[in-house]
Design a protein around this motif. Structure first.
Motif, PDB file in Angstrom:
ATOM      1  N   GLU A 195       0.783  -1.361   0.067  1.00 51.23           N
ATOM      2  CA  GLU A 195       0.003   0.000   0.103  1.00 51.23           C
ATOM      3  C   GLU A 195       0.890   1.112   0.066  1.00 51.23           C
ATOM      4  OE1 GLU A 195      -3.116  -0.127  -0.409  1.00 51.23           O
ATOM      5  OE2 GLU A 195      -3.877  -2.343   0.246  1.00 51.23           O
ATOM      6  N   THR A 196       1.884   1.246  -0.342  1.00 56.40           N
ATOM      7  CA  THR A 196       3.008   2.475  -0.407  1.00 56.40           C
ATOM      8  C   THR A 196       2.894   3.342  -1.288  1.00 56.40           C
ATOM      9  OG1 THR A 196       4.922   0.959   0.089  1.00 56.40           O
ATOM     10  CG2 THR A 196       5.373   3.099  -0.650  1.00 56.40           C
ATOM     11  N   GLU A 197       2.833   4.544  -0.758  1.00 50.68           N
ATOM     12  CA  GLU A 197       2.322   5.660  -1.859  1.00 50.68           C
ATOM     13  C   GLU A 197       3.242   5.824  -3.047  1.00 50.68           C
ATOM     14  OE1 GLU A 197       2.592   9.451   0.221  1.00 50.68           O
ATOM     15  OE2 GLU A 197       0.842   8.841   1.663  1.00 50.68           O
ATOM     16  N   LYS A 198       2.707   6.563  -4.163  1.00 54.08           N
ATOM     17  CA  LYS A 198       3.700   6.512  -5.151  1.00 54.08           C
ATOM     18  C   LYS A 198       3.214   7.941  -6.071  1.00 54.08           C
ATOM     19  CE  LYS A 198       6.148   5.900  -8.767  1.00 54.08           C
ATOM     20  NZ  LYS A 198       6.157   7.017  -9.166  1.00 54.08           N
ATOM     21  N   VAL A 199       4.475   8.470  -6.174  1.00 54.90           N
ATOM     22  CA  VAL A 199       3.886  10.051  -6.558  1.00 54.90           C
ATOM     23  C   VAL A 199       4.771  10.121  -8.055  1.00 54.90           C
ATOM     24  CG1 VAL A 199       4.383  12.495  -6.345  1.00 54.90           C
ATOM     25  CG2 VAL A 199       3.730  11.128  -4.372  1.00 54.90           C
ATOM     26  N   VAL A 200       4.095  10.567  -9.068  1.00 51.16           N
ATOM     27  CA  VAL A 200       4.620  10.802 -10.294  1.00 51.16           C
ATOM     28  C   VAL A 200       6.034  11.477 -10.218  1.00 51.16           C
ATOM     29  CG1 VAL A 200       4.292  11.710 -12.668  1.00 51.16           C
ATOM     30  CG2 VAL A 200       2.592  10.704 -11.454  1.00 51.16           C
ATOM     31  N   GLY A 201       7.013  11.078 -10.811  1.00 54.92           N
ATOM     32  CA  GLY A 201       8.271  11.669 -10.843  1.00 54.92           C
ATOM     33  C   GLY A 201       9.265  11.346  -9.469  1.00 54.92           C
ATOM     34  N   GLN A 202       8.746  10.504  -8.637  1.00 58.45           N
ATOM     35  CA  GLN A 202       9.454  10.071  -7.609  1.00 58.45           C
ATOM     36  C   GLN A 202       9.281   8.559  -7.361  1.00 58.45           C
ATOM     37  OE1 GLN A 202       7.930  12.034  -4.031  1.00 58.45           O
ATOM     38  NE2 GLN A 202       8.470  14.253  -4.765  1.00 58.45           N
ATOM     39  N   LEU A 203      10.329   8.027  -6.895  1.00 59.56           N
ATOM     40  CA  LEU A 203      10.455   6.351  -6.725  1.00 59.56           C
ATOM     41  C   LEU A 203      11.460   6.062  -5.224  1.00 59.56           C
ATOM     42  CD1 LEU A 203       9.493   3.954  -8.338  1.00 59.56           C
ATOM     43  CD2 LEU A 203      11.896   3.911  -9.000  1.00 59.56           C
ATOM     44  N   SER A 204      10.521   5.169  -4.731  1.00 62.21           N
ATOM     45  CA  SER A 204      11.387   4.690  -3.503  1.00 62.21           C
ATOM     46  C   SER A 204      11.927   3.255  -3.870  1.00 62.21           C
ATOM     47  CB  SER A 204      10.451   4.304  -2.195  1.00 62.21           C
ATOM     48  OG  SER A 204      11.184   4.075  -1.285  1.00 62.21           O
ATOM     49  N   VAL A 205      13.245   3.319  -3.974  1.00 59.73           N
ATOM     50  CA  VAL A 205      14.134   2.116  -4.537  1.00 59.73           C
ATOM     51  C   VAL A 205      14.768   1.293  -3.243  1.00 59.73           C
ATOM     52  CG1 VAL A 205      15.910   1.254  -6.016  1.00 59.73           C
ATOM     53  CG2 VAL A 205      14.458   3.282  -6.842  1.00 59.73           C
ATOM     54  N   ALA A 206      14.531   0.239  -3.058  1.00 60.76           N
ATOM     55  CA  ALA A 206      15.097  -0.815  -2.144  1.00 60.76           C
ATOM     56  C   ALA A 206      16.286  -1.470  -2.638  1.00 60.76           C
ATOM     57  CB  ALA A 206      14.348  -1.423  -1.278  1.00 60.76           C
ATOM     58  N   TRP A 207      17.380  -1.826  -1.746  1.00 62.16           N
ATOM     59  CA  TRP A 207      18.389  -2.688  -2.121  1.00 62.16           C
ATOM     60  C   TRP A 207      18.575  -3.482  -0.665  1.00 62.16           C
ATOM     61  CZ3 TRP A 207      23.009  -4.245  -0.244  1.00 62.16           C
ATOM     62  CH2 TRP A 207      23.789  -4.977  -1.141  1.00 62.16           C
ATOM     63  N   ILE A 208      18.959  -4.798  -0.841  1.00 62.03           N
ATOM     64  CA  ILE A 208      18.998  -5.539   0.452  1.00 62.03           C
ATOM     65  C   ILE A 208      19.651  -6.710   0.246  1.00 62.03           C
ATOM     66  CG2 ILE A 208      16.644  -6.765   0.381  1.00 62.03           C
ATOM     67  CD1 ILE A 208      16.573  -6.525   3.463  1.00 62.03           C
ATOM     68  N   SER A 209      20.678  -7.038   1.029  1.00 58.26           N
ATOM     69  CA  SER A 209      21.573  -8.026   0.721  1.00 58.26           C
ATOM     70  C   SER A 209      22.839  -7.874   1.711  1.00 58.26           C
ATOM     71  CB  SER A 209      22.239  -8.474  -0.813  1.00 58.26           C
ATOM     72  OG  SER A 209      22.510  -9.804  -0.823  1.00 58.26           O
TER      73      SER A 209
END
Length: 379
Positions: A195-209
């Motif tokens: 249910e994360t928000e998503k705004v045009v022109g923005q992005l939440s990027v995850a990296w895990i390891s």
């Protein structure tokens, strides 16, 4: 009917979680087949980087952990006598990895007939060309010496695909009949939407390891450095290689102002999926995975995955659950990040739902149709 006894020998196990894949692979396998086999684990008494042993455990004795018995030994004390003693209590030994000292010691004990039960080695993606290239001369020296000494003779191999079998055979001298294909088993996937928000022109990027060269965090940083969209980049994972992490930090400090980043440390295994649900996409340009538990977990969190072509997850794009690119084509990664950044909530949410459904389908298929039963029953 009497259950077959299988002893896993590995560096770390539960309640540890910092070494990632091997612990998750073992737990998922034990959870899925623990009612059919008598699984046992020999491992160290503490997690990676810890100075104290796990609380409440019995050393040099069996502990009940989930559906398995676990035998904890003090750090770096996989003594010959312990391995030989436990081998007499089981029907087979399964080694996680090829280059750890406990693996080499166990294979030598098998070679010299001090261990008389079958031994299986899990390749764990270590022989993929890009992964084998890391510390190449050290690995090549070890495998050459072991080949010359005949330490792989009459040893079985567990691979996750026919491709991995061919990669192992380029380095290891052994009979083709000694190979079994058994895909890593995933954890159970809950049908919970992201249910994360998503705004045009923005992005939440995850990296895990684990933060180590094989996982290729530096490449991910280079991708973001070329990206024009507004990115919130969050890094999770244990620092496995301090020198490599320093290089990553140096490059993170050079990111342009449109890229905000944060390192949030280690996430306990059971919290990974819930943590990833706070992001939009998963970026993972790894140099090689024999399975890629973090990819399955990201999909389970409803994250479309942007990954390299060095994993078994080749059909992400066909199924609409993400994108797979050649590492030689960094601009493809950049364009993909910008494509997701340009999406509105509805478009991104559609991709997220597809990723989750894909994870559920894949998970059920792997659990119901795995090669471990054939391997354990035949040896």
């Amino acid at each position: 009917m009497k259950k077959k006894k299988i002893l896993f020998i590995m560096g770390r196990y539960l309640p540890g979680y910092r070494t990632g894949g091997p612990v998750r692979s073992t737990k998922n396998l034990i959870d899925a087949l623990g009612d059919e086999y008598d699984f046992r684990v020999l491992c160290q008494d503490r997690d990676l980087g810890d100075k104290e042993q796990y609380p409440g455990i019995k050393l040099n004795d069996w502990n009940k952990v989930g559906k398995a018995l676990v035998y904890y030994v003090p750090e770096k004390t996989f003594y010959k006598n312990t391995i030989v003693k436990l081998s007499k209590e089981v029907d087979a030994i399964y080694l996680w990895g090829c280059f750890d000292y406990y693996t080499i010691r166990t294979l030598w004990l098998r070679k010299t007939n001090q261990i008389r039960v079958p031994v299986i080695v899990a390749a764990m993606g270590l022989f993929s060309p890009k992964a084998f290239r890391i510390k190449y001369w050290k690995k090549k020296t070890v495998t050459t010496a072991m080949n010359v000494l005949g330490m792989f003779k009459n040893v079985y191999w567990s691979a996750t695909s026919e491709l991995e079998v061919s990669e192992i055979r380029q380095q290891i001298k052994t009979d083709i009949s000694n190979f079994y294909v058994a895909e890593d088993l995933p954890r159970f996937v809950e049908d919970i939407n992201n249910e994360t928000e998503k705004v045009v022109g923005q992005l939440s990027v995850a990296w895990i390891s684990r933060i180590a060269p094989k996982k290729n965090l530096l490449y991910a940083i280079e991708v973001l450095k070329k990206t024009r969209a507004n990115i919130f980049f969050t890094i999770y994972g244990s620092i496995f290689d301090e020198e490599y992490w320093k290089k990553c930090c140096d490059e993170l400090e050079k990111l342009p102002s449109n890229i905000k980043w944060d390192y949030k440390g280690v996430v306990e295994s059971e919290d990974v999926v819930g943590t990833l649900r706070h992001h939009n996409v998963f970026l993972f340009p790894t140099l090689g995975e024999n399975y890629g538990h973090v990819i399955q977990e990201a999909l389970s969190a409803g994250l479309p995955c942007i990954i390299s072509d060095q994993t078994p997850w080749k059909d992400l794009e066909i199924c609409g659950a993400g994108n797979v690119f050649d590492l030689e084509k960094i601009d493809c990664f950049v364009d993909c990040i910008e494509k997701y950044a340009s999406m509105d909530y509805r478009s991104w949410r559609k991709c997220s739902d597809i990723a989750l459904k894909y994870a559920i389908t894949k998970s059920n298929g792997r659990i119901n149709n795995n090669g471990y039963r054939k391997m354990f029953d035949n040896i």
